[in-house]
Design a protein around this motif. Structure first.
Motif, PDB file in Angstrom:
ATOM      1  N   TYR A  42       0.832  -1.205   0.000  1.00 43.00           N
ATOM      2  CA  TYR A  42       0.000   0.000   0.000  1.00 43.00           C
ATOM      3  C   TYR A  42       0.867   1.255   0.000  1.00 43.00           C
ATOM      4  CZ  TYR A  42      -3.283  -3.520   1.820  1.00 43.00           C
ATOM      5  OH  TYR A  42      -4.035  -4.652   2.008  1.00 43.00           O
ATOM      6  N   PHE A  46       1.071   4.194  -2.833  1.00 47.04           N
ATOM      7  CA  PHE A  46       0.938   5.617  -2.474  1.00 47.04           C
ATOM      8  C   PHE A  46       2.111   6.407  -3.040  1.00 47.04           C
ATOM      9  CE2 PHE A  46       1.833   9.138   0.454  1.00 47.04           C
ATOM     10  CZ  PHE A  46       0.612   9.810   0.422  1.00 47.04           C
ATOM     11  N   ILE A  63      -5.706   9.071  -5.346  1.00 53.12           N
ATOM     12  CA  ILE A  63      -5.874   8.450  -4.031  1.00 53.12           C
ATOM     13  C   ILE A  63      -7.351   8.310  -3.688  1.00 53.12           C
ATOM     14  CG2 ILE A  63      -5.479   8.746  -1.555  1.00 53.12           C
ATOM     15  CD1 ILE A  63      -2.831  10.069  -2.228  1.00 53.12           C
ATOM     16  N   GLY A  64      -8.113   9.347  -4.021  1.00 55.90           N
ATOM     17  CA  GLY A  64      -9.553   9.300  -3.775  1.00 55.90           C
ATOM     18  C   GLY A  64     -10.218   8.163  -4.532  1.00 55.90           C
ATOM     19  N   VAL A  67      -9.380   4.879  -2.671  1.00 54.10           N
ATOM     20  CA  VAL A  67     -10.135   4.811  -1.420  1.00 54.10           C
ATOM     21  C   VAL A  67     -11.612   4.538  -1.705  1.00 54.10           C
ATOM     22  CG1 VAL A  67     -10.922   6.129   0.586  1.00 54.10           C
ATOM     23  CG2 VAL A  67      -8.534   6.266  -0.141  1.00 54.10           C
ATOM     24  N   THR A  68     -12.149   5.172  -2.732  1.00 53.44           N
ATOM     25  CA  THR A  68     -13.551   4.960  -3.100  1.00 53.44           C
ATOM     26  C   THR A  68     -13.796   3.511  -3.501  1.00 53.44           C
ATOM     27  OG1 THR A  68     -13.770   7.246  -3.856  1.00 53.44           O
ATOM     28  CG2 THR A  68     -15.418   5.678  -4.643  1.00 53.44           C
ATOM     29  N   VAL A  70     -12.287   0.866  -2.335  1.00 51.23           N
ATOM     30  CA  VAL A  70     -12.342   0.065  -1.110  1.00 51.23           C
ATOM     31  C   VAL A  70     -13.664   0.278  -0.381  1.00 51.23           C
ATOM     32  CG1 VAL A  70     -11.296  -0.330   1.148  1.00 51.23           C
ATOM     33  CG2 VAL A  70      -9.847   0.065  -0.842  1.00 51.23           C
ATOM     34  N   ILE A  71     -14.082   1.537  -0.288  1.00 52.77           N
ATOM     35  CA  ILE A  71     -15.322   1.834   0.428  1.00 52.77           C
ATOM     36  C   ILE A  71     -16.524   1.167  -0.239  1.00 52.77           C
ATOM     37  CG2 ILE A  71     -16.946   3.680   1.026  1.00 52.77           C
ATOM     38  CD1 ILE A  71     -14.532   5.513   1.451  1.00 52.77           C
ATOM     39  N   ASN A 120     -12.404  -6.197  -2.333  1.00 52.31           N
ATOM     40  CA  ASN A 120     -11.475  -5.108  -2.027  1.00 52.31           C
ATOM     41  C   ASN A 120     -10.187  -5.190  -2.837  1.00 52.31           C
ATOM     42  OD1 ASN A 120     -13.200  -4.018  -0.129  1.00 52.31           O
ATOM     43  ND2 ASN A 120     -12.244  -5.051   1.598  1.00 52.31           N
ATOM     44  N   ILE A 124      -9.011  -2.588  -5.960  1.00 54.56           N
ATOM     45  CA  ILE A 124      -7.765  -1.824  -5.909  1.00 54.56           C
ATOM     46  C   ILE A 124      -6.838  -2.241  -7.049  1.00 54.56           C
ATOM     47  CG2 ILE A 124      -5.695  -1.322  -4.557  1.00 54.56           C
ATOM     48  CD1 ILE A 124      -7.347  -1.816  -2.036  1.00 54.56           C
TER      49      ILE A 124
END
Length: 231
Positions: A42, A46, A63-64, A67-68, A70-71, A120, A124
């Motif tokens: 991870y 990044f 990055i958003g 993250v989106t 994963v959410i 997940n 990603i």
């Protein structure tokens, strides 16, 4: 084909992947299924984003997007579908839970459909594959997701059907999020086609991609050594 037949096939296929008589493989599966094991990966992803985007807004979009992914993947799996469908994990299924191999008495939560791990990791992995556009990088990312899926079946925490649906949902999320990401990204950035042999078509440095690939390889070697020591 009715649900009973599908359920029977699912259990039969699970027998192929579930457990072994090897303490080494048991230990390896435990290490590889842990999210903590993959923290260096991870961090490398990044680093890849920060190093290869010029503005804070571009970095935030990338990055958003991750993250989106994963959410959306996790929320649908753990927050909505699992409690709604209520399908037992193999490890907790009253019918078979004492007939399958369980690693270190790890049985997880009650329900397992569909796999959040599969959703997940695939969301990603595929998002970054679309972002970077490099074959070796893509092979590493997809392999990471597949390894995660294998550990869940090996440890008796998911049926193959849980995994397949998780992968499908994760793929759909990644494609959808990436589509939105591109729309937003190119509103603030010019469309540039990179033709340098040192960069991918989307502008990611091969040197920085190598950092991610080497990190993945390091984690695998570390996990194997750790499994041997644990025995």
């Amino acid at each position: 084909m009715n649900w009973t037949t599908l359920d029977s096939i699912d259990r039969t296929v699970l027998e192929v992947f579930n457990g072994s008589d090897s303490l080494f493989v048991d230990s390896l599966a435990q290490i590889l299924t842990s999210g903590y094991t993959w923290i260096p990966l991870y961090a490398a992803l990044f680093y890849l984003i920060v190093k290869n985007n010029e503005t804070m807004l571009q970095i935030a979009f990338a990055i958003g997007g991750a993250v989106t992914c994963v959410i959306l993947a996790d929320l649908m799996a753990d927050g909505i579908v699992k409690p709604l469908v209520g399908r037992w994990r193999p490890s907790n299924d009253p019918i078979i839970k004492y007939t399958i191999d369980i690693v270190n008495n790890t049985r997880g939560t009650d329900y397992g459909f569909f796999s959040a791990h599969a959703a997940n990791t695939m969301s990603i992995a595929l998002f970054f594959c679309l972002l970077v556009r490099n074959r070796i990088f893509a092979a590493c990312m997809i392999t990471w997701s597949v390894i995660s899926c294998w550990t869940r079946m090996y440890m008796g925490l998911h049926y193959p059907g849980d995994i397949i649906v998780g992968l499908a949902w994760g793929s759909a999320v990644a494609c959808g999020v990436y589509y939105i990401y591109r729309k937003l990204y190119y509103k603030v950035s010019p469309k540039i086609n990179y033709i340098s042999s040192q960069y991918t078509s989307t502008g990611y440095s091969l040197v920085d991609i190598d950092v991610v690939v080497c990190t993945f390889a390091f984690i695998m070697v570390f996990s194997i050594i750790g499994s041997i020591i644990y025995i």
